[in-house]
Write a protein that holds these residues in place. Structure first.
Motif, mmCIF file in Angstrom:
data_model
loop_
_atom_site.group_PDB
_atom_site.id
_atom_site.type_symbol
_atom_site.label_atom_id
_atom_site.label_comp_id
_atom_site.label_asym_id
_atom_site.label_seq_id
_atom_site.Cartn_x
_atom_site.Cartn_y
_atom_site.Cartn_z
ATOM 1 N N TYR A 115 0.942 -1.100 -0.073
ATOM 2 C CA TYR A 115 -0.039 -0.033 -0.106
ATOM 3 C C TYR A 115 0.818 1.263 -0.023
ATOM 4 N N ARG A 116 0.402 2.152 -0.819
ATOM 5 C CA ARG A 116 1.258 3.363 -0.810
ATOM 6 C C ARG A 116 0.284 4.684 -0.930
ATOM 7 N N PRO A 117 0.675 5.751 0.171
ATOM 8 C CA PRO A 117 -0.303 6.901 0.221
ATOM 9 C C PRO A 117 -0.478 7.468 -1.217
ATOM 10 N N ARG A 142 -2.676 1.397 -8.164
ATOM 11 C CA ARG A 142 -3.392 0.262 -7.556
ATOM 12 C C ARG A 142 -2.642 0.232 -6.153
ATOM 13 N N HIS A 143 -1.428 0.551 -6.186
ATOM 14 C CA HIS A 143 -0.848 0.830 -4.606
ATOM 15 C C HIS A 143 -1.688 1.490 -3.797
ATOM 16 N N ASN A 144 -2.213 2.639 -4.209
ATOM 17 C CA ASN A 144 -2.903 3.583 -3.381
ATOM 18 C C ASN A 144 -4.228 2.858 -2.964
ATOM 19 N N VAL A 149 1.240 -5.227 -5.018
ATOM 20 C CA VAL A 149 2.439 -5.543 -4.219
ATOM 21 C C VAL A 149 3.747 -5.689 -5.285
ATOM 22 N N ASP A 150 4.955 -5.015 -4.675
ATOM 23 C CA ASP A 150 6.054 -5.346 -5.339
ATOM 24 C C ASP A 150 6.920 -6.450 -4.890
ATOM 25 N N VAL A 151 6.913 -7.473 -5.432
ATOM 26 C CA VAL A 151 7.605 -8.582 -4.949
ATOM 27 C C VAL A 151 8.623 -9.169 -5.690
ATOM 28 N N SER A 207 5.091 -3.784 -17.795
ATOM 29 C CA SER A 207 6.460 -3.260 -17.726
ATOM 30 C C SER A 207 7.463 -3.377 -16.662
ATOM 31 N N GLU A 208 6.811 -4.041 -15.521
ATOM 32 C CA GLU A 208 7.330 -4.324 -14.216
ATOM 33 C C GLU A 208 7.445 -5.839 -14.021
ATOM 34 N N TRP A 209 8.311 -6.622 -13.745
ATOM 35 C CA TRP A 209 8.143 -8.212 -13.411
ATOM 36 C C TRP A 209 7.979 -8.164 -12.038
ATOM 37 N N TRP A 210 8.175 -7.311 -11.235
ATOM 38 C CA TRP A 210 8.010 -7.194 -9.660
ATOM 39 C C TRP A 210 6.779 -6.787 -9.113
ATOM 40 N N HIS A 211 5.877 -6.080 -10.287
ATOM 41 C CA HIS A 211 4.732 -5.541 -9.660
ATOM 42 C C HIS A 211 3.512 -6.302 -10.015
ATOM 43 N N PHE A 212 2.480 -6.546 -9.113
ATOM 44 C CA PHE A 212 1.476 -7.629 -9.051
ATOM 45 C C PHE A 212 0.223 -6.932 -8.717
HETATM 46 ZN ZN LIG Z 1 4.716 -1.631 -8.065
#
Ligand SMILES: [Zn+2]
Length: 232
Positions: A115-117, A142-144, A149-151, A207-212
């Motif tokens: 989660y990101r404000p 979607r983090h907001n 999640v970035d994993v 565009s980011e393998w870590w972002h789901f």
């Molecule tokens: Zn992300």
């Protein structure tokens, strides 16, 4: 008696409406953002699935490496007040499923961000004006919503990350989830991560393998509460 009852009902509606509107921070893009702890409490009262849970406290053995709580990130400054990770109830349950399955293979998840404000999305956009890598404040991230999640995957025994095509937050083409010109081991590990996350209801960001993103993220509101405000 009847007009009194109607008046009471109207007052009640006005009261609950005002609680909601207290949570709507006026922003240049006219988005509905929960930015008041009272509005968040009411939201959770009406739907317990909207609760944001502390991932570390809820998922046994999960490892955090919250880069935005340090200066080791693309902004080169500490943007979070503490190294914690939160996500909605269903997202945390899904992560627990991934973690449990990985642990049977001696592996586990490492979380870089959850989660990101919304305030941080505005900050990131000021630095990188590219929707391939950061969310536009016009839509929010979607983090907001507590639904992204970035994993990566680590070996439980050593804590070492498995080889992946790039480090986290590498804003190049090589970070693409389907980018082909990468080492075979990195490609295999990336596929392993994408497969297991998909199995538990997540979709990788191209565009980011870590972002789901957690499927169903549209059902959750954008939020602009600090980590401390979530645990009041
Ligand atoms: Zn992300």
């Amino acid at each position: 008696m009847r007009p009194i009852r109607i008046t009471c009902l109207l007052l009640l509606l006005l009261y609950s409406g005002s609680l909601y509107s207290q949570g709507n921070k006026i922003n240049p893009y006219k988005l509905n953002i929960i930015s008041n702890p009272g509005a968040y409490t009411l939201l959770v009262k009406n739907d317990s699935l909207k609760q944001l849970l502390d991932i570390k406290k809820t998922v046994p053995g999960i490892v955090l490496d919250i880069r935005y709580a340090t200066s080791n990130n693309f902004t080169h400054k500490k943007v979070y007040t503490s190294a914690r990770a939160f996500a909605r109830l269903k997202v945390v349950r899904a992560l627990a499923g991934v973690q449990s399955e990985l642990s049977k293979q001696g592996l586990g998840l490492k979380v870089f961000d959850a989660y990101r404000p919304y305030a941080e999305t505005l900050l990131f956009w000021d630095i990188i004006h590219d929707t391939a890598y950061v969310a536009s404040p016009v839509t929010g991230s979607r983090h907001n919503r507590g639904c992204a999640v970035d994993v990566s995957i680590i070996e439980l025994k050593t804590g070492k990350e498995l080889q992946m095509p790039t480090p986290f937050d590498d804003f190049t083409m090589k970070a693409g989830a389907g980018y082909q010109q990468v080492a075979p081991a990195a490609k295999l590990n990336r596929q392993r991560l994408i497969s297991i996350m998909s199995k538990y209801g997540f979709t990788v960001y191209p565009s980011e393998w870590w972002h789901f993103d957690f499927n169903g993220w549209k059902d959750y509101e954008l939020m602009d509460l600090s980590f401390e405000e979530l645990t009041l």
